[in-house]
Design an enzyme around this catalytic site. Sequence first.
Site, PDB file in Angstrom:
ATOM      1  N   GLY A  11       0.293  -1.055   0.150  1.00 33.64           N
ATOM      2  CA  GLY A  11       0.004   0.042   0.344  1.00 33.64           C
ATOM      3  C   GLY A  11       0.588   1.253  -0.052  1.00 33.64           C
ATOM      4  N   ALA A  12       0.314   2.001  -0.760  1.00 35.71           N
ATOM      5  CA  ALA A  12       1.481   3.789  -1.007  1.00 35.71           C
ATOM      6  C   ALA A  12      -0.155   4.236  -0.375  1.00 35.71           C
ATOM      7  CB  ALA A  12       2.041   3.511  -2.908  1.00 35.71           C
ATOM      8  N   TYR A  14      -0.318   6.516   3.490  1.00 38.11           N
ATOM      9  CA  TYR A  14      -0.335   8.087   3.674  1.00 38.11           C
ATOM     10  C   TYR A  14       0.975   6.891   4.597  1.00 38.11           C
ATOM     11  CZ  TYR A  14      -2.757  11.330   3.314  1.00 38.11           C
ATOM     12  OH  TYR A  14      -3.305  12.541   3.087  1.00 38.11           O
ATOM     13  N   LYS A  39      -1.506  -0.580  -5.708  1.00 33.88           N
ATOM     14  CA  LYS A  39      -2.355  -1.298  -6.710  1.00 33.88           C
ATOM     15  C   LYS A  39      -2.303  -0.047  -8.172  1.00 33.88           C
ATOM     16  CE  LYS A  39      -7.421  -0.615  -5.824  1.00 33.88           C
ATOM     17  NZ  LYS A  39      -8.651  -0.741  -5.516  1.00 33.88           N
ATOM     18  N   VAL A  82      -2.963  -6.595  -4.110  1.00 35.56           N
ATOM     19  CA  VAL A  82      -2.524  -7.377  -3.114  1.00 35.56           C
ATOM     20  C   VAL A  82      -3.849  -8.399  -3.155  1.00 35.56           C
ATOM     21  CG1 VAL A  82      -2.080  -8.022  -1.361  1.00 35.56           C
ATOM     22  CG2 VAL A  82      -0.483  -6.198  -1.902  1.00 35.56           C
ATOM     23  N   GLU A 172     -16.535  17.469   6.014  1.00 39.65           N
ATOM     24  CA  GLU A 172     -15.452  18.133   4.660  1.00 39.65           C
ATOM     25  C   GLU A 172     -16.364  17.687   3.171  1.00 39.65           C
ATOM     26  OE1 GLU A 172     -11.700  16.149   5.681  1.00 39.65           O
ATOM     27  OE2 GLU A 172     -11.139  18.267   6.202  1.00 39.65           O
ATOM     28  N   ASP A 299      -4.858   2.253   8.246  1.00 37.52           N
ATOM     29  CA  ASP A 299      -6.810   2.154   8.812  1.00 37.52           C
ATOM     30  C   ASP A 299      -7.129   0.408   9.020  1.00 37.52           C
ATOM     31  OD1 ASP A 299      -6.587   4.671   8.460  1.00 37.52           O
ATOM     32  OD2 ASP A 299      -7.967   4.674   6.860  1.00 37.52           O
ATOM     33  N   GLN A 317      -2.975  10.631  10.140  1.00 32.16           N
ATOM     34  CA  GLN A 317      -1.518  10.987  11.370  1.00 32.16           C
ATOM     35  C   GLN A 317      -1.066   9.972  11.830  1.00 32.16           C
ATOM     36  OE1 GLN A 317      -2.388  14.582  15.278  1.00 32.16           O
ATOM     37  NE2 GLN A 317      -4.019  13.776  14.146  1.00 32.16           N
ATOM     38  N   LYS A 376      -5.010  24.103   8.990  1.00 31.71           N
ATOM     39  CA  LYS A 376      -5.456  23.165   7.846  1.00 31.71           C
ATOM     40  C   LYS A 376      -5.006  23.042   6.524  1.00 31.71           C
ATOM     41  CE  LYS A 376      -8.114  20.128   5.973  1.00 31.71           C
ATOM     42  NZ  LYS A 376      -7.736  18.087   6.871  1.00 31.71           N
TER      43      LYS A 376
END
Length: 401
Positions: A11-12, A14, A39, A82, A172, A299, A317, A376
């Site tokens: 996974g590319a 964060y 991916k 994957v 948002e 996550d 974060q 922000k």
Amino acid sequence: MATKPTILILGAGYGGMVTATKIAKEFGHSDANVTLISKHNYHYQTTWLHEPAAGTMHPDRTRMPVDSVINRNKIHFLQDEVEEIKKEENKVILKETGEMEFDYLVTALGAVPETFGVEGVFEHAFSKWTVNGVREMKEHIEYLFAKYNNEPEPRDDYLTFVVAGAGFTGMEFIGELSERIPELCKDYDVPKNKVKMYVIEAAPTALPGFDPELVEYAMNLLENRGVEFKINKPISEVTADGVVLKDGEEIKSQTVIWATGVRGHPVIEKSGFENMRGRVKVEKDLRAPGEDNIFIIGDCSLMINEETERPYPPTAQIAMQQAETVSKNLLALIKGGELQEFTPDIKGTVASLGGKEAIGVVGNKKLYGTSANFMKKMIDNRYLWILGGAGLMLKKGKNPL
Ligand code: FAD
Ligand code: NAD
């Protein structure tokens, strides 16, 4: 184990990008063979996606070729999907390449939408917070504006926009959309009073758990832009015609944007890791329980905040902070040394509300309006700095003023 161990980073996003960046800085050439697998051939900033989703930013601004950011002398990049992790065999199964062996694995595959069993989400709502997903949202919204004036009897549901969930993603997104509506109305010759925007939230408040004063500020601001909140009203079904609420109310809409939270990537469940909604409760050193060589971050990982006894929310974060610890722990495993325990250092939370508006808590300071908006954008720029230094920040960064 071969003298030069193989590290695979899955996974590319964060977690994966920051792991690769830190390894490139901290590892010597002879320490490991490192491959980052993702991916797409680009890295995208999930945290910016509400902007292109509403059409207030071009999607290309949120992404960059992986190869243009990583240190290619130290990190090999492989574009592939994957499918499974065979943890007992130290292998990953990739869609195109087939099997790949590893000595150490970092899993940072991110999240997928959570529906909590609500039917019709994948068939009728827009739920993919990816570059391709938000392109579809934006195109669909514009298409409905274009369609409105071409129908002999245009229907109200063409211009009724429903956001499911008043968490940070939902808030948002509606912030951006409500900011863009006047421009869309002007461009497509549609009277503003024909547009309806709803945010529907199951909990007794928008942004549950966030500072109530800031929540009120955000809601007032959005209501002044024409948004209607339906609070304490869980959605029970999404249909081709709109949404059905638990109390029986129906809202007709051709556009339902799904933002009711996330679960860990399905590869976690498929690979047999013990998990809660796709997230693995990792050890303090960020390894999966019972695994000596498999780290899980971002996550896909779950950590309990000992003060509140609740899981930390899945955020970029935390994913980035975990990536720093993982790169150090990998080096300790390879070269010898103590593994570090990870403790999140939550600096605060800032959410944009479209235009120059935002809300946030940084340290114990509450921020509103333009000062929150400034903060922000500084947070967004800081990430680019971590990833690619001043060059990337100047190329892709946001003007904080
Ligand atoms: P991701 O960054 O999502 O990266 C996962 C990567 O894995 C992606 O590159 C993906 O393409 C790749 N991938 C997925 N499946 C496969 C597969 N099968 N094979 C190979 N590669 C795969 N958090 C904050 O802290 N601050 C914010 O302001 C903030 N704003 C947000 C705004 C929005 C609109 C959203 C949706 C989320 C926001 N978040 C924010 C949450 C944050 O984006 C996530 O917590 C963060 O992206 C998690 O990082 P990650 O590395 O785990 O996953
Ligand atoms: P979330 O879990 O934060 O919010 C989802 C909301 O949907 C909740 O308020 C929940 O009560 C509501 N909900 C659930 N089921 C519902 C239903 N059936 N009907 C109506 N409402 C329903 O999820 P998110 O907003 O998708 O955010 C995902 C993660 O990303 C979180 O950890 C969040 O903190 C993070 N994030 C952070 C930022 C930021 O810091 N600026 C921005 C976006 C996302």
